[in-house]
Design an enzyme around this catalytic site. Sequence first.
Site, mmCIF file in Angstrom:
data_model
loop_
_atom_site.group_PDB
_atom_site.id
_atom_site.type_symbol
_atom_site.label_atom_id
_atom_site.label_comp_id
_atom_site.label_asym_id
_atom_site.label_seq_id
_atom_site.Cartn_x
_atom_site.Cartn_y
_atom_site.Cartn_z
ATOM 1 N N CYS A 130 10.673 -3.974 3.942
ATOM 2 C CA CYS A 130 11.133 -5.109 3.137
ATOM 3 C C CYS A 130 10.022 -5.640 2.247
ATOM 4 O O CYS A 130 9.221 -6.476 2.673
ATOM 5 C CB CYS A 130 11.649 -6.214 4.045
ATOM 6 S SG CYS A 130 12.247 -7.668 3.168
ATOM 7 N N CYS A 133 10.015 -9.381 1.717
ATOM 8 C CA CYS A 133 9.444 -10.161 2.816
ATOM 9 C C CYS A 133 7.924 -10.081 2.808
ATOM 10 O O CYS A 133 7.241 -11.068 3.051
ATOM 11 C CB CYS A 133 9.930 -9.643 4.165
ATOM 12 S SG CYS A 133 11.701 -9.505 4.334
ATOM 13 N N ASP A 134 7.416 -8.896 2.568
ATOM 14 C CA ASP A 134 6.023 -8.629 2.912
ATOM 15 C C ASP A 134 5.073 -8.406 1.737
ATOM 16 O O ASP A 134 3.868 -8.271 1.940
ATOM 17 C CB ASP A 134 5.960 -7.411 3.849
ATOM 18 C CG ASP A 134 6.767 -7.641 5.123
ATOM 19 O OD1 ASP A 134 7.027 -8.811 5.443
ATOM 20 O OD2 ASP A 134 7.125 -6.662 5.781
#
Lengths: 303, 109
Positions: A130, A133-134
């Site tokens: 992701c 997200c990261d």
Amino acid sequence: MTDVFDVIIIGSGPAGLTAGIYTSRADLKTLLLAGEKWGGQLQLTTLVENFPGFPEGIQGPDLMANMRKQAEKFGVEVKDESVKEVDFGEKPFKVNGYSARSVIIATGAEFNWLGLPSEQRLIGKGVSSCATCDAAFFRSKKVIVVGGGDAAMEEALVLAKFAGEVTVVHRRDSFRASKIMQERVLSHPKIKVKWNTEIAQITGEEKVEGVIFKNGEKMPVDGVFVAIGHNPATEVFKNKVELDEKGFIVKILKNGFNMMTSVPGVFVAGDVHDHFFKQAITAAGYGCGAALEAEKWLSGLTV
Amino acid sequence: MVGVATLHLTKNNFDEKIKSGVALVDFWAQWCGPCRMAGPVIDELAEEYKDKLAVAKVDVDSEPEVAEKFGVMSIPTVILFKDGQEVGRQIGFAGKAGYVQLLQKAGIQ
């Protein structure tokens, strides 16, 4: 619980939630089993630019929260519960012990990892599924994105906002992503592409330090983002409805129904049966279709 | 989105708040879909376990130093601390059952 639902919908992506909006508005008592990780693939995206009605785009998680709110508003009972057991052998159908006169399967597709032991060991330590997200943890770092579809293009573009250098590694010599996404990637000054290349191993003990390609070449990197597509999420439906050789649910077109599985009264919608389009909007369309057919089938039942 | 029982940690109060007892810390960010799924679940745990542990959140956007200190490279990440020492970690949203399991492994029922 002895209540019998008119419809149980399994899945909470665009297909499942759209189906729920339609069945609840048709006054069908609807239970939607959303799974603990509800919302489907769009929960891992950022700006969705191709869903009609949002000229400036909409964040994937916002779109899904809106769809859920809309379904709940019309009376869909949503439970964040994953489906472990179905019985379509007798009526009413049983899903996790709940009973229903009809079922719509909209479980979508599950993320594919590369399948390397070194990859599993380093998830959360530089290996990620992701980018949204990261990405921020890779400020000024070197990262690889594996894949060639729209998801891989988006991951690369999100990462390019933070990382120092992004390399897209693809096993073929062309992308299958949409033209607009390909062009954004190919013209981006921070993004390079390695064609016809596959990763053999990810190196590093405590965190990702590099990769070794199948041709033996090594490359030092800090992050590996995997975006090589999805497989239909049909494990729980094996031997319950007909699946094709790749695990997709097969539709049986008969008696005027277009969204029915091999079990009459069990319908299907979205990526769990869709080899071809795999878009949020087509999934939503299929969800609508499955809901209308469930309604039609139920009305036939009671005549 | 964030329950009243949940404490928000910054680099200035982090060590102080987790140094004694048990603390479950959720590293998250607004722009992360799975974090937004995890948020309400963490809030529920805060309520259910309020007599046994402190539940806290770190917004990695405003507190990158804290995330870096604990090697958080993927969110959501939930870390369980006992008297300031890490005793368990869950990377990625694992559903309520996953977090309850993390607590049970550390002996918290």
